[in-house]
Design a protein around this motif. Structure first.
Motif, PDB file in Angstrom:
ATOM      1  N   UNK A 273      18.077  26.891  25.024  1.00  0.00           N
ATOM      2  CA  UNK A 273      16.978  25.988  25.397  1.00  0.00           C
ATOM      3  C   UNK A 273      15.988  25.819  24.244  1.00  0.00           C
ATOM      4  N   UNK A 274      15.726  26.896  23.520  1.00  0.00           N
ATOM      5  CA  UNK A 274      14.851  26.797  22.348  1.00  0.00           C
ATOM      6  C   UNK A 274      15.430  25.771  21.383  1.00  0.00           C
TER       7      UNK A 274
ATOM      8  N   UNK B  52      11.053  25.183  13.121  1.00  0.00           N
ATOM      9  CA  UNK B  52      11.188  26.606  12.877  1.00  0.00           C
ATOM     10  C   UNK B  52      10.525  27.384  13.989  1.00  0.00           C
ATOM     11  N   UNK B  53      10.883  28.650  14.069  1.00  0.00           N
ATOM     12  CA  UNK B  53      10.378  29.532  15.114  1.00  0.00           C
ATOM     13  C   UNK B  53      10.058  30.882  14.497  1.00  0.00           C
TER      14      UNK B  53
ATOM     15  N   UNK C 230      12.563  29.687  32.756  1.00  0.00           N
ATOM     16  CA  UNK C 230      12.106  28.571  33.590  1.00  0.00           C
ATOM     17  C   UNK C 230      11.192  27.638  32.799  1.00  0.00           C
ATOM     18  N   UNK C 231      10.287  28.218  32.019  1.00  0.00           N
ATOM     19  CA  UNK C 231       9.369  27.402  31.215  1.00  0.00           C
ATOM     20  C   UNK C 231      10.130  26.553  30.207  1.00  0.00           C
ATOM     21  N   UNK C 232      11.161  27.115  29.602  1.00  0.00           N
ATOM     22  CA  UNK C 232      11.929  26.372  28.603  1.00  0.00           C
ATOM     23  C   UNK C 232      12.812  25.301  29.233  1.00  0.00           C
ATOM     24  N   UNK C 233      13.344  25.564  30.396  1.00  0.00           N
ATOM     25  CA  UNK C 233      14.200  24.574  31.078  1.00  0.00           C
ATOM     26  C   UNK C 233      13.454  23.281  31.364  1.00  0.00           C
TER      27      UNK C 233
ATOM     28  N   UNK D 272       9.249  19.918  19.844  1.00  0.00           N
ATOM     29  CA  UNK D 272       8.390  20.829  19.081  1.00  0.00           C
ATOM     30  C   UNK D 272       8.856  21.001  17.644  1.00  0.00           C
ATOM     31  N   UNK D 273       7.865  21.052  16.745  1.00  0.00           N
ATOM     32  CA  UNK D 273       8.121  21.341  15.333  1.00  0.00           C
ATOM     33  C   UNK D 273       8.147  22.841  15.080  1.00  0.00           C
ATOM     34  N   UNK D 274       7.288  23.562  15.795  1.00  0.00           N
ATOM     35  CA  UNK D 274       7.143  25.002  15.603  1.00  0.00           C
ATOM     36  C   UNK D 274       7.059  25.658  16.977  1.00  0.00           C
ATOM     37  N   UNK D 275       7.738  26.789  17.102  1.00  0.00           N
ATOM     38  CA  UNK D 275       7.647  27.608  18.305  1.00  0.00           C
ATOM     39  C   UNK D 275       7.260  29.015  17.884  1.00  0.00           C
ATOM     40  N   UNK D 276       6.193  29.531  18.483  1.00  0.00           N
ATOM     41  CA  UNK D 276       5.785  30.915  18.273  1.00  0.00           C
ATOM     42  C   UNK D 276       6.114  31.660  19.554  1.00  0.00           C
ATOM     43  N   UNK D 277       7.102  32.519  19.490  1.00  0.00           N
ATOM     44  CA  UNK D 277       7.601  33.231  20.658  1.00  0.00           C
ATOM     45  C   UNK D 277       7.116  34.674  20.594  1.00  0.00           C
TER      46      UNK D 277
END
Length: 184
Positions: free
Chosen positions: A83-84, A93-94, A56-59, A66-71
Motif C-alpha cells: 500500500x505504501x 521516498x520514505x 486500514x489508514x493506508x488502504x 505522496x512525495x514523502x512518507x515518514x513512517x
C-alpha cells in the motif's frame, strides 16, 4: 538522547533529499515534534495519520498521492509496504523506523520486502546509536542532497548538511552484514 534529534533527522533528511516535496504523509502516534519540524516547509501539504490502524489508514489513501512518507512505527508487513508503494509517487521516498542493525535477520526480511519497491535502501545514524531507514525510488540521500534547502533551514538544533551526509557512514561490520541487501 535529546528530544529534538529524532524528529529533525526523520524530517529533514527526507525533505532535503527529495527534489521537490509537495505532499507529505506522516504516520505516527506521537507526531507533535515532527509537526514542529514540518512547519519549516510552508509550501508542503502535510497529512498526519494514526499509526494504530496502519493498514486500514493506508488502504483508504489514493494512488500516487505522496512525495514523502515518514513512517514513525515499526512494521515488516508486506501488505503495508504494498500500500505504501501504491500511494507514493514514482520519485517518492520514505523514512521509517526499523529494528536495530544488530538484528540482521529482522532487517534482512524488511529490506528484502522494501527492495521490491525502492531502488535505494540505506540506514542512517542518530546520535544515540540507533538508525532510521531511508528508502527512495529515485533520489540518493547523499548524492542528491539539496544543499541550498538544508543550509537555509533555521531554528533546528542538530540537523545540518554535514550531519546529513555523515549520518550515512556505516562501519565495516554493518556493510559486511548487509552486503547485497542495503542498496546505495
Amino acid at each position: 538522547m535529546k528530544t529534538f534529534i529524532y524528529p529533525e533527522m526523520m524530517t529533514h533528511v527526507a525533505m532535503c533529499t527529495h527534489k521537490n516535496p509537495r505532499s507529505v504523509m506522516i504516520i505516527s502516534n506521537q507526531s507533535d515534534l515532527i509537526k514542529v519540524e514540518m512547519g519549516r516547509y510552508r509550501e508542503v501539504d502535510t497529512e498526519y495519520l494514526d499509526a494504530n490502524n496502519l493498514l486500514t489508514a493506508l488502504r483508504d489513501r489514493a494512488d500516487k498521492e505522496s512525495d514523502v512518507l515518514l513512517l514513525d512505527t515499526l512494521s515488516d508487513d508486506s501488505a503495508v509496504f504494498a500500500h505504501v508503494n501504491r500511494i507514493l509517487k514514482d520519485d517518492a521516498l520514505m523514512v521509517l523506523k526499523h529494528p536495530d542493525l544488530d538484528d540482521v535477520s529482522a532487517n534482512t526480511k524488511l529490506m528484502q520486502i522494501l527492495g521490491n519497491y525502492f531502488k535505494i535502501i540505506m540506514p542512517y545514524h542518530l546520535e544515540d546509536g540507533s538508525t532510521l531507514l531511508l528508502c527512495s525510488k529515485e533520489y540518493h540521500p547523499t548524492a542528491d542532497l539539496i544543499l541550498q534547502r538544508s543550509d537555509l533551514l533555521e531554528g533546528h538544533h542538530y540537523y545540518n548538511c554535514d550531519i546529513h551526509i555523515a549520518a550515512f557512514a556505516m562501519p565495516q561490520y554493518i556493510r559486511k552484514n548487509y552486503l547485497g541487501i542495503i542498496r546505495n
